[in-house]
Scaffold this active site. Structure first.
Site, PDB file in Angstrom:
ATOM      1  N   GLU A 223      19.942  -9.929  -6.113  1.00 61.27           N
ATOM      2  CA  GLU A 223      20.222 -10.073  -5.036  1.00 61.27           C
ATOM      3  C   GLU A 223      21.372  -9.346  -4.447  1.00 61.27           C
ATOM      4  OE1 GLU A 223      20.116 -14.057  -1.611  1.00 61.27           O
ATOM      5  OE2 GLU A 223      21.431 -14.184  -3.590  1.00 61.27           O
TER       6      GLU A 223
ATOM      7  N   CYS B  27      19.628 -15.191   2.921  1.00 62.32           N
ATOM      8  CA  CYS B  27      19.042 -15.621   1.425  1.00 62.32           C
ATOM      9  C   CYS B  27      17.587 -15.235   1.582  1.00 62.32           C
ATOM     10  CB  CYS B  27      19.412 -17.066   1.128  1.00 62.32           C
ATOM     11  SG  CYS B  27      18.760 -18.101   2.508  1.00 62.32           S
TER      12      CYS B  27
ATOM     13  N   GLU C 236      19.671 -25.105  -2.220  1.00 61.68           N
ATOM     14  CA  GLU C 236      19.099 -23.629  -1.750  1.00 61.68           C
ATOM     15  C   GLU C 236      19.749 -22.677  -2.222  1.00 61.68           C
ATOM     16  OE1 GLU C 236      18.383 -20.851   0.306  1.00 61.68           O
ATOM     17  OE2 GLU C 236      19.558 -21.737   2.000  1.00 61.68           O
TER      18      GLU C 236
ATOM     19  N   LYS D 244      32.081 -29.707   2.538  1.00 64.45           N
ATOM     20  CA  LYS D 244      33.102 -28.634   1.928  1.00 64.45           C
ATOM     21  C   LYS D 244      32.713 -27.269   2.262  1.00 64.45           C
ATOM     22  CE  LYS D 244      33.259 -25.976  -1.308  1.00 64.45           C
ATOM     23  NZ  LYS D 244      33.860 -24.696  -0.763  1.00 64.45           N
TER      24      LYS D 244
END
Length: 488
Positions: A382, A283, A249, A175
């Site tokens: 973040e 990331c 992750e 996806k």
């Protein structure tokens, strides 16, 4: 390159079919229409999972050498398309073309080749002697995998999942994110051309509802997700209720620890990539720069000069260092963090807004804050954009404490003229990965996070093991030598 296609498609059971609903994919540098991506609904998710389930028995029984041959052909087909794929990904998410050539072009093919080699040399069974008899410990494919990938490294992160899953004998429903729905179909085109059996790989795209349907589908045996920690928590909750294995992750707020003896030029050259790679949309980005008080002024000046000197512009130009962010929403989110940093009393020494010469698209100037409190939002949350927080420290022990004072633990670096000293600091940092005087992922080594940065590991042999289940067969009597030589 004009509009890619005005008809959204999905790939199910080895065939392309029109999607029942679509969403526009916009070019990051201009905000104009690039093409129409699929917005897969419940019936399409169900069809993709059913196709993967129907193909599982045949693919899992295919000998490893034959699976490896298919993976190598798939790698060749991806490479044959890499020039157009690199450009497409850059137009979708703003990734500078120099980076895209590696991340979206060479890396996915190299990872398929790596796992093709690994699967042919990995025994499916091992014999463990016991007090009475012996045990056969067997590795089997976990089954149908729901693989959900983000928009920031769309080809590379899809390959993180597809390469080991297919090598292990699993079938996959991939996806893609709505922002990068177009390039995901390159995997489908390459799979058709490589002769991957129908249903082994199915490709859909869509938003949160599509992902939720896939995660909770009764026909899915494992979920692998890369994305935000907030979404990862919801996926973990769903998989926990279902007792379904999951690899996550997730986000990061990694620290670069600059030691007192670090060479200034070497550190700044390394941080150009480690701190600003992919426009800050990474990331494991080193977005907190921890600097000894004795070197603080010099490092601040050098970081400000680095950020101000980066070439911000058209991501399709070879000379561009920093392109646009993926969407207007992401740009506004990053600008919101910049305003929050100023409100908290941090000082901007570079950047701080939209570049004056980039009125179109979703650009943010590379930004450096100083006088940052490690407890502030700027240092703890973040941002996913080209924004750095420079934080002073007095002792190495305090530097380690600051690096570890985060809910995240995905990446990080240590910079020093003494590699052994830096390695000792790296050992003390609570993070799944740490680089010494550089940061590069190694496809043969595990990658993943601790704390709020995720569960499990990708890449390396550990990445293959994530798509295998372990079975023990207990037997009385001695084991024959041939049994230990069988492979998957």
């Amino acid at each position: 390159m004009s509009v890619i296609d005005d008809s959204a498609r999905i790939f199910v059971g080895g065939q392309f079919r029109p999607a029942t609903a679509s969403t526009p994919v916009l070019e990051a540098a201009t905000g104009t229409l690039l093409g129409m991506g699929a917005a897969a609904g419940p019936d399409e998710v169900d069809a993709a999972v059913a196709a993967a389930g129907a193909a599982l028995a045949g693919w899992s029984a295919t000998p490893p050498a034959e699976r490896a041959a298919v993976l190598n052909r798939l790698a060749d087909e991806l490479l044959a398309r890499s020039v157009s794929t690199n450009e497409l990904c850059t137009r979708e998410n703003g990734m500078p073309i120099r980076l895209s050539r590696g991340a979206n072009g060479r890396f996915p093919a190299a990872l398929l080749q790596y796992y093709a080699g690994l699967i042919t040399g990995t025994p499916a069974e091992e014999i463990r002697p016991a007090a009475i008899g012996h045990t056969i410990v067997r590795r089997e494919p976990v089954g149908v995998v729901g693989a959900i990938v983000p928009w920031n490294y769309p080809q590379a992160l899809a390959a993180f999942k597809l390469a080991p899953a297919l090598a292990a004998g699993c079938t996959v429903v991939l996806k893609a994110s709505p922002e990068t729905a177009l390039d995901a179909l390159v995997f489908a085109e390459a799979a058709q051309a490589a002769g991957l059996p129908a249903g082994v790989l199915n490709v859909i795209a869509g938003g949160p509802d599509t992902g939720a349907r896939l995660v909770s589908h009764p026909g899915v045996d494992k979920v692998s997700f890369t994305g935000s920690t907030a979404v990862g928590r919801r996926i973990a909750e769903a998989c926990g209720r279902l007792l379904r294995p999951v690899t996550l992750e997730l986000g990061g707020k990694s620290a670069a620890v600059v030691l007192e003896d670090a060479d200034l030029d070497t550190t700044i050259n390394g941080l150009k990539s480690a701190a600003f790679v992919n426009n800050g949309q990474t990331c494991h980005l080193n977005s907190r720069i921890l600097v000894p008080r004795s070197r603080y002024d010099d490092m601040v000046d050098a970081l400000a000069a680095l950020a101000s000197g980066l070439n911000v512009g058209d991501p399709l130009e070879k000379s561009t260092d920093v392109g646009p962010l993926v969407s207007a929403r992401q740009r506004d989110r990053v600008l919101g963090y910049i305003e929050a940093g100023k409100a908290d009393g941090a000082k901007i020494v570079a950047g701080g807004g939209i570049p004056a010469d980039q009125p179109d698209g979703w650009f943010v100037s590379p930004t450096v804050f100083i006088d940052v409190d490690n407890a502030s939002r700027l240092a703890q949350e973040e941002i996913f954009g080209p924004v750095l927080a420079v934080i002073p420290y007095e002792t190495e022990q305090q530097a380690v404490a600051l690096a570890n004072d985060s809910e995240y633990g995905l990446g990080g670096t240590v910079w020093s003229a003494d590699a052994e000293r830096a390695t000792d600091i790296a050992r003390a940092i609570r993070s799944g990965t740490v680089g010494v005087n550089d940061y590069q992922l190694d496809m043969a080594a595990p990658f993943g996070g601790v704390k709020a940065s995720g569960l499990g590991r990708e890449l390396g042999p550990e990445g293959l093991a994530a798509y295998q289940s372990i079975k023990s067969i207990y037997r009385v009597g001695p084991a024959s030598g041939e049994e230990s030589l069988s492979v998957l």
